[in-house]
Write a protein that holds these residues in place. Sequence first.
Motif, short mmCIF file in Angstrom:
data_model
loop_
_atom_site.label_atom_id
_atom_site.label_comp_id
_atom_site.label_asym_id
_atom_site.label_seq_id
_atom_site.Cartn_x
_atom_site.Cartn_y
_atom_site.Cartn_z
N PRO A 267 41.58 31.18 43.88
CA PRO A 267 42.01 32.47 44.43
C PRO A 267 40.95 33.55 44.20
CG PRO A 267 43.24 31.95 42.44
CD PRO A 267 42.40 30.75 42.74
N GLY A 268 40.51 34.18 45.27
CA GLY A 268 39.50 35.23 45.17
C GLY A 268 40.14 36.60 45.25
N ARG B 158 49.93 27.71 43.89
CA ARG B 158 49.64 28.03 45.29
C ARG B 158 48.98 29.39 45.35
NH1 ARG B 158 53.59 25.60 48.99
NH2 ARG B 158 54.68 23.97 47.89
N ILE B 159 48.21 29.60 46.43
CA ILE B 159 47.52 30.87 46.59
C ILE B 159 48.22 31.69 47.67
CG2 ILE B 159 45.32 31.97 47.10
CD1 ILE B 159 43.98 29.36 46.19
N GLU C 111 36.82 32.32 53.53
CA GLU C 111 36.46 31.39 52.46
C GLU C 111 35.01 31.60 52.12
OE1 GLU C 111 37.36 27.39 53.53
OE2 GLU C 111 39.43 27.94 54.03
N ARG C 112 34.75 31.62 50.82
CA ARG C 112 33.36 31.85 50.41
C ARG C 112 33.16 31.24 49.03
NH1 ARG C 112 31.68 35.80 47.19
NH2 ARG C 112 33.76 36.68 47.35
N GLU C 113 32.18 30.41 48.91
CA GLU C 113 31.77 29.82 47.64
C GLU C 113 32.95 29.28 46.84
OE1 GLU C 113 29.73 33.07 45.91
OE2 GLU C 113 28.25 33.13 47.52
N GLY C 114 33.81 28.56 47.52
CA GLY C 114 34.92 27.93 46.80
C GLY C 114 36.08 28.87 46.50
N PHE C 115 36.01 30.09 47.01
CA PHE C 115 37.11 31.03 46.81
C PHE C 115 37.78 31.35 48.14
CE2 PHE C 115 34.64 31.85 43.03
CZ PHE C 115 35.61 32.09 42.07
N VAL C 116 39.07 31.60 48.09
CA VAL C 116 39.75 32.17 49.26
C VAL C 116 39.87 33.66 48.99
CG1 VAL C 116 41.68 31.94 50.84
CG2 VAL C 116 41.25 30.18 49.16
N ASP C 117 39.40 34.47 49.91
CA ASP C 117 39.50 35.92 49.78
C ASP C 117 40.35 36.47 50.90
OD1 ASP C 117 37.71 35.99 47.64
OD2 ASP C 117 35.98 36.06 49.00
#
Lengths: 280, 240
Positions: B25-26, B35-36, B46-52
């Motif tokens: 989770p970003g 869950r996110i 999505e960026r570098e393994g994060f969801v923003d």
Amino acid sequence: MEDIEHIPKELKLIDAKGIRLDGRRADELRPIKIEAGVLKKADGSAYLEWGNNKVLAAVYGPREAHPRHLQDPAKALVQCRYNMAPFSVTDRKRPGPDRRSVEISKVISEAFSAVVFVEQFPRTSVDVYIEVLQADAGTRCAGLTAASVALADAGIPMRDLVTSCASGKIGGVVALDLNKDEDNFGEADCPMAIVPRTGEIVLLQMDGHLTAAEFDEAMELSIGAAKQIYELQRDALRRRFASVAEAAQREAEREPPREEPPREMPPEMPEDLPPEVDDL
Amino acid sequence: MDGSAPERREVVIPGDLLNGHGLKPGSGTFNEGGRIYAARVGIVAEREGFVDVIPLSGRYIPRPGDVIIGKITDLGPSHWLVDINSPYPAPLNAKETPWMVEFGDTDRYLRVGDVILAEIVSVDEAMRVQLSMADRQFGRLTGGQVLDISPAKVPRLIGRDGSMVALIREFTNVRMFVGQNGRIWIDGDPEGVHHAAHVIKVIDASGPAPGLTDQVRAYLEAAYGRRATTPAERDDDGRH
């Protein structure tokens, strides 16, 4: 206070067929309309019509909490002001906070404190203003529902929207979403607010008497209705942000880069803004 | 989003479950029961393994490294207080300036109402902000005008790798600084400033849809009657 002469004595709030004075069945909501982002100066806002209720909600912040001694070094305050306009009821309401509106403000701000990520904004306050323009029972639910949309519109991080609805008892029958006459002459009114995703209850009040079984029935009605209202809230927010998205998309499609001879004056864009009207 | 097919950008609402399979989770999201979920209204990225969730609205919250435009609101013997358009006041210490400021001499350098370009050095967990304008690129901004836009629109105004700002500069020839806090300082000849200010207002009023760079380019090309030299970009991203 309320003139009740026009109501015949033998009139029942709910008849044998289960039809109420305004033609609804016991488990029916009044029509609800929500619009997000209606005020320019507020960080977030929403306007809601719920039957004959008309409510405007505005959210400011997170902003520096004033007075300073109220600031919490660990989290944000969620401050709420519920206010009824003097013209919102049949008899003029004396303006200003009274015992009732102070109480409603308190329970609403506590309901929101449960969902807002207050720890992300220490020392600030998130101010929620709820103005009731026209009242017809259930204004705290209407106000809370509108304010929740306004909070999301303001970009305040929160776990979920808060959805609110009331149920009560009229003429011996448990009914959803009482209107003014039903509230005045019915036996009980029980407003509640939930976090729809988790089912958590963040506000629960009751005026009048219900048996435990009736209370359970009322809660079931309210929770069922809250699911519908939740969808309306989400829809209002999607419309608010999708409309800008689509407008920009259409704009981009309609106006391909043009090749024109040089001109003295720039062509006006369709959404041309009036020059320098801000900075008041 | 890598400039390929212009995908439909879906607006998420607080409480929406995000498809964060194998992702962390970003910003703008939270984790509950593995869950996110989205914490705010915005667009998923999505960026570098994060969801923003890229916000579409909201106030400016200072982050270290941000370049901001501040207004001096108060001054003490060895510091200034700067309004950075956020819920948090930001002190600027006299040591964090390019000048040798004597104790009590702060008003010889910056006065109340002055506008500065500065950097946010640090923000601690209590959100106490430290500013610096010691670096050469920073300093007091004289002349020109300051425009305010929604801080959520700043990445759009900058464009990918500064493409939007470059486009505006190329045509209008204005000097322009974009603060992450939603303040923009522009200065130049009146015509250029007029067009730049108009474009900035259009960007502030626009939504998250792609195609904004093209729209702005069309306006500027029509306004100045010449073509842009920068290559056309199909998909301007919300980030930079």
